[in-house]
Write a protein that holds these residues in place. Sequence first.
Motif, PDB file in Angstrom:
ATOM      1  N   ALA A  83      41.025  26.482 -20.139  1.00  0.00           N
ATOM      2  CA  ALA A  83      40.059  25.712 -19.352  1.00  0.00           C
ATOM      3  C   ALA A  83      40.613  25.490 -17.956  1.00  0.00           C
ATOM      4  O   ALA A  83      41.825  25.304 -17.776  1.00  0.00           O
ATOM      5  N   VAL A  84      39.727  25.535 -16.964  1.00  0.00           N
ATOM      6  CA  VAL A  84      40.080  25.129 -15.603  1.00  0.00           C
ATOM      7  C   VAL A  84      39.660  23.680 -15.440  1.00  0.00           C
ATOM      8  O   VAL A  84      38.504  23.316 -15.699  1.00  0.00           O
ATOM      9  N   GLY A 101      43.759  23.151 -11.979  1.00  0.00           N
ATOM     10  CA  GLY A 101      44.729  23.760 -12.870  1.00  0.00           C
ATOM     11  C   GLY A 101      44.064  24.579 -13.955  1.00  0.00           C
ATOM     12  O   GLY A 101      42.912  24.337 -14.322  1.00  0.00           O
ATOM     13  N   ILE A 102      44.782  25.570 -14.474  1.00  0.00           N
ATOM     14  CA  ILE A 102      44.350  26.307 -15.653  1.00  0.00           C
ATOM     15  C   ILE A 102      45.206  25.811 -16.807  1.00  0.00           C
ATOM     16  O   ILE A 102      46.439  25.755 -16.705  1.00  0.00           O
ATOM     17  N   ALA A 103      44.540  25.406 -17.903  1.00  0.00           N
ATOM     18  CA  ALA A 103      45.223  24.686 -18.972  1.00  0.00           C
ATOM     19  C   ALA A 103      45.124  25.415 -20.299  1.00  0.00           C
ATOM     20  O   ALA A 103      44.155  26.121 -20.580  1.00  0.00           O
ATOM     21  N   ALA A 104      46.165  25.207 -21.136  1.00  0.00           N
ATOM     22  CA  ALA A 104      46.214  25.713 -22.509  1.00  0.00           C
ATOM     23  C   ALA A 104      46.947  24.679 -23.349  1.00  0.00           C
ATOM     24  O   ALA A 104      47.753  23.886 -22.837  1.00  0.00           O
ATOM     25  N   SER A 131      48.751  25.957 -11.688  1.00  0.00           N
ATOM     26  CA  SER A 131      47.709  25.954 -10.666  1.00  0.00           C
ATOM     27  C   SER A 131      46.703  27.066 -10.936  1.00  0.00           C
ATOM     28  O   SER A 131      47.061  28.156 -11.390  1.00  0.00           O
ATOM     29  N   ALA A 132      45.434  26.761 -10.673  1.00  0.00           N
ATOM     30  CA  ALA A 132      44.346  27.704 -10.981  1.00  0.00           C
ATOM     31  C   ALA A 132      44.243  28.751  -9.878  1.00  0.00           C
ATOM     32  O   ALA A 132      43.511  28.587  -8.906  1.00  0.00           O
ATOM     33  N   ASN A 133      45.008  29.808 -10.045  1.00  0.00           N
ATOM     34  CA  ASN A 133      44.979  30.907  -9.075  1.00  0.00           C
ATOM     35  C   ASN A 133      45.637  32.130  -9.685  1.00  0.00           C
ATOM     36  O   ASN A 133      46.401  32.023 -10.640  1.00  0.00           O
TER      37      ASN A 133
END
Length: 222
Positions: free
Chosen positions: A32-33, A41-44, A145-147
């Motif tokens: 999920a972003v 952020g991109i999360a797991a 970070s979401a990138n």
Amino acid sequence: MSTMERFPTGSEEERETAVAAASRALQRGGLAVLPTDTVYGIAADAFDADAVADLLAAKGRGRDMPPPVLVSARTTLDALATKVPGYARALVEEFWPGPLTIVCHQQQSLRWDLGETRGTVAVRMPDHDLMREVLERTGPLAVSSANLSGRPAALDADAAEEMLGEAVDVIVDDGASPGGEASTIVDATGGQGRVLRLGALSLEQLNAVLEPLGATLTLDED
């Protein structure tokens, strides 16, 4: 691959729907972003090795760049880390929730695989209500970070979707990032604390807390 869904947060009802959808996706092993107080952020799930591997793959990063772990409460630090020095606790007390990431020795009992951590874990408590709501439902999350690797961190959902939309299950659109600058990272694995990355907090801000305690941080020039 499931189709990505994007959720707005304009109303309380939309916000609850977004938090619930992101939490469910993460608990199922998806990505999920999410908005944070610094950048998107991109999360797991931190305890799902496959999900963490998917996160690194989505960004184009190797196992040599393990993601930090975000938590919803200061007390969680001691569940994840051991031998936390007094100077690190003083910084956590002052700057959590906030843009401070602390690298500590990880608890040996943890059954997770974040990559090549060399026995350490980087922990942060974000100053963002929605992000903490998700964390309270999921437990600790691996969040980077979401990138795509080498590109600037996403400061809004559009930028995150452009780079990572095909790799994630959910994007929570909470508008522009309030901070826009990454967290400052402090290595607290030794007697002398080191700043590994300057971000939203300056060396002066950190040392202002520590100098009355007879401690200071140095800036890692590597």
